[in-house]
Design a protein around this motif. Structure first.
Motif, PDB file in Angstrom:
ATOM      1  N   LEU A  62      20.532   4.556  77.056  1.00 30.75           N
ATOM      2  CA  LEU A  62      20.581   4.916  78.703  1.00 30.75           C
ATOM      3  C   LEU A  62      19.430   4.414  79.315  1.00 30.75           C
ATOM      4  N   ARG A  63      18.270   4.732  78.641  1.00 28.32           N
ATOM      5  CA  ARG A  63      16.807   4.724  79.312  1.00 28.32           C
ATOM      6  C   ARG A  63      16.567   3.077  79.459  1.00 28.32           C
ATOM      7  N   GLY A  64      17.093   2.341  78.627  1.00 29.88           N
ATOM      8  CA  GLY A  64      17.156   0.984  78.704  1.00 29.88           C
ATOM      9  C   GLY A  64      17.794   0.433  80.052  1.00 29.88           C
ATOM     10  N   LEU A  65      19.111   0.814  80.022  1.00 31.43           N
ATOM     11  CA  LEU A  65      20.150   0.407  81.064  1.00 31.43           C
ATOM     12  C   LEU A  65      19.449   0.940  82.293  1.00 31.43           C
ATOM     13  N   ARG A  76      25.585 -15.721  86.312  1.00 29.86           N
ATOM     14  CA  ARG A  76      25.628 -15.130  85.266  1.00 29.86           C
ATOM     15  C   ARG A  76      24.828 -15.533  83.990  1.00 29.86           C
ATOM     16  N   GLU A  77      24.100 -16.813  84.168  1.00 26.46           N
ATOM     17  CA  GLU A  77      22.875 -17.183  83.390  1.00 26.46           C
ATOM     18  C   GLU A  77      21.782 -16.211  83.911  1.00 26.46           C
ATOM     19  N   LYS A 106      28.479  -5.503  84.662  1.00 27.71           N
ATOM     20  CA  LYS A 106      28.975  -4.218  84.141  1.00 27.71           C
ATOM     21  C   LYS A 106      29.303  -4.470  82.770  1.00 27.71           C
ATOM     22  N   ARG A 107      29.966  -5.627  82.184  1.00 28.74           N
ATOM     23  CA  ARG A 107      30.576  -5.486  80.882  1.00 28.74           C
ATOM     24  C   ARG A 107      29.256  -5.980  79.913  1.00 28.74           C
ATOM     25  N   GLN A 108      28.317  -6.791  80.603  1.00 29.76           N
ATOM     26  CA  GLN A 108      27.206  -7.053  79.939  1.00 29.76           C
ATOM     27  C   GLN A 108      26.352  -6.032  79.460  1.00 29.76           C
TER      28      GLN A 108
END
Length: 442
Positions: free
Chosen positions: A253-256, A271-272, A242-244
């Motif tokens: 937003l479209r990219g998300l 994480r990697e 979420k933070r990243q």
């Protein structure tokens, strides 16, 4: 009654009367009463109420600012409340669609800053007597309902034409009434108070857009984070994701959404790996903005090829991973406005990450009796796609094959061309007509 008539004009009173009648009818109906209660319960949830309260505070702050600089006076309170209830609140419920419609705010501004805003103000300012307005409201609702029904069936064309004539004549009477009222009260329109009233909605709309934008961001992120919670069971890793997402995508937003949708293809569990998926997606976005040159023998640039056809419905949104090493982009379904049969045209681009090697235009014929106009469009789009892909005009043998709905296979330079009719074998005699251009002989 005098106090009410001083505060509201006859049209607003008429609308209020009919609204109360409708609410009473709903409350007295057993089936509708339970549904109405469900609607009220849905409205009074904490998340929604907090945003409605935030909207009220936000708009109130700007109203105070407008008051301080002379753009708002207490006599505009009624109009302000109406704007909040019937414009701002409605826009809030559409906030989750803002990220999908890149023209949302532009259309919102155009609606509230258009030249016809003065005419709309005058029509609302100079109303008819109350008894006339009480008759107009149900008559307008009835006509609108009849027209909506008649517009979907050709056999009611005469009814639709009659209703249009009624609207035209009624509109003429309204315009005449407004012009006559303007002539009689022209001096009243030249006041600063009238100018404030005309500018109220445009001013409130301009300052409300940032609030809507923030709301849209919040709603999309919440929606995508819920989807992530189903994909990641590790709570620490979920918080990291979420933070990243917030740091790397910000207002994209479209990219998300695309990044979250790709999750099942890579299944990052560390994480990697999460950072790698974000970096890979950002690289992809860069390629979309500056597509690399693709040699003819390799095929076509997918980021260019997906936009070769002029219809918005035939423009695939994105070229994304599909399965294994394959990438693809698929358009929506192009249909005729009044054809409910399901007949439609779709366009797809398939290949590798950097080069498309297969283009397909498909006509799905559910009911061949209603296909003539759509078939003509298909024929035109095939010719256009052929020219864009090969650099030459479509040969006569191909256009003839499309007209006859006959299979054909041939080669144009380094490209393999085919048109195939795939019969479904159902009672409607449905079939697919599939046109393809490929760098491979599939």
């Amino acid at each position: 009654m005098t106090m009410v008539s001083d505060l509201f004009n006859s049209r607003e009173i008429a609308l209020g009367v009919w609204l109360m009648i409708a609410i009473i009818a709903v409350l007295f109906g057993k089936s509708t009463r339970s549904g109405f209660g469900g609607v009220l319960k849905a409205l009074f949830v904490w998340n929604l109420m907090s945003w409605l309260a935030g909207m009220a505070v936000y708009i109130s702050a700007f109203i105070y600012l407008f008051y301080r600089i002379g753009l708002w006076t207490p006599d505009l309170l009624k109009d302000t409340v109406f704007y909040i209830l019937f414009s701002a609140t409605v826009s809030m419920f559409k906030a989750n669609k803002i990220s999908e419609d890149k023209h949302f705010f532009l259309e919102m501004l155009k609606d509230n800053l258009k030249a016809g805003i003065l005419l709309e103000f005058l029509i609302g300012q100079y109303t008819f007597d109350l008894w006339v307005e009480l008759l107009i409201v149900p008559a307008a609702v009835l006509l609108a309902g009849m027209q909506a029904f008649a517009a979907n069936d050709a056999k009611y064309a005469a009814v639709n034409k009659l209703i249009n004539s009624i609207w035209f004549i009624s509109g003429g009477f309204v315009i005449y009434h407004v012009v006559d009222s303007v002539i009689q009260h022209f001096h009243e329109l030249l006041s600063l108070g009238v100018l404030r009233q005309i500018l109220l909605v445009p001013n409130l709309t301009l300052v409300f857009i940032p609030f809507l934008y923030v709301l849209s961001l919040r709603m999309v992120y919440e929606e995508q984070f819920i989807m992530l919670s189903f994909k990641l069971r590790d709570k620490k890793l979920l918080r990291f994701s979420k933070r990243q997402a917030i740091l790397k995508f910000n207002t994209d937003l479209r990219g998300l959404k695309r990044w979250v949708n790709r999750w099942n293809l890579s299944h990052p569990q560390t994480r990697e790996e999460i950072l790698v998926t974000i970096d890979a997606f950002k690289t992809q976005q860069y390629l979309e903005k500056a597509p690399p040159v693709v040699l003819p023998q390799q095929g076509w640039s997918p980021y260019v090829a997906k936009d070769w056809l002029p219809d918005e419905k035939l423009k695939p949104a994105f070229y994304d991973p599909a399965y294994e090493e394959k990438w693809s982009a698929r358009s929506g379904n192009l249909k005729l406005d009044k054809d409910w049969s399901g007949n439609g045209i779709t366009y797809s681009v398939t290949g590798t990450r950097l080069a498309a090697d297969h283009l397909e235009l498909r006509l799905a014929a559910y009911e061949s009796k209603k296909l003539d106009e759509l078939h003509a469009i298909f024929k035109e789009r095939v010719a256009l796609l052929y020219k864009n892909a090969t650099g030459v005009e479509a040969p006569l043998k191909l256009t003839n094959a499309i007209s006859r709905k006959k299979n054909i296979h041939f080669r144009q330079g380094i490209y393999f061309i085919s048109l195939e009719k795939s019969i479904w074998g159902n009672i409607t005699e449905g079939y697919d007509l599939i046109f393809t251009i490929s760098t491979k002989n599939d």
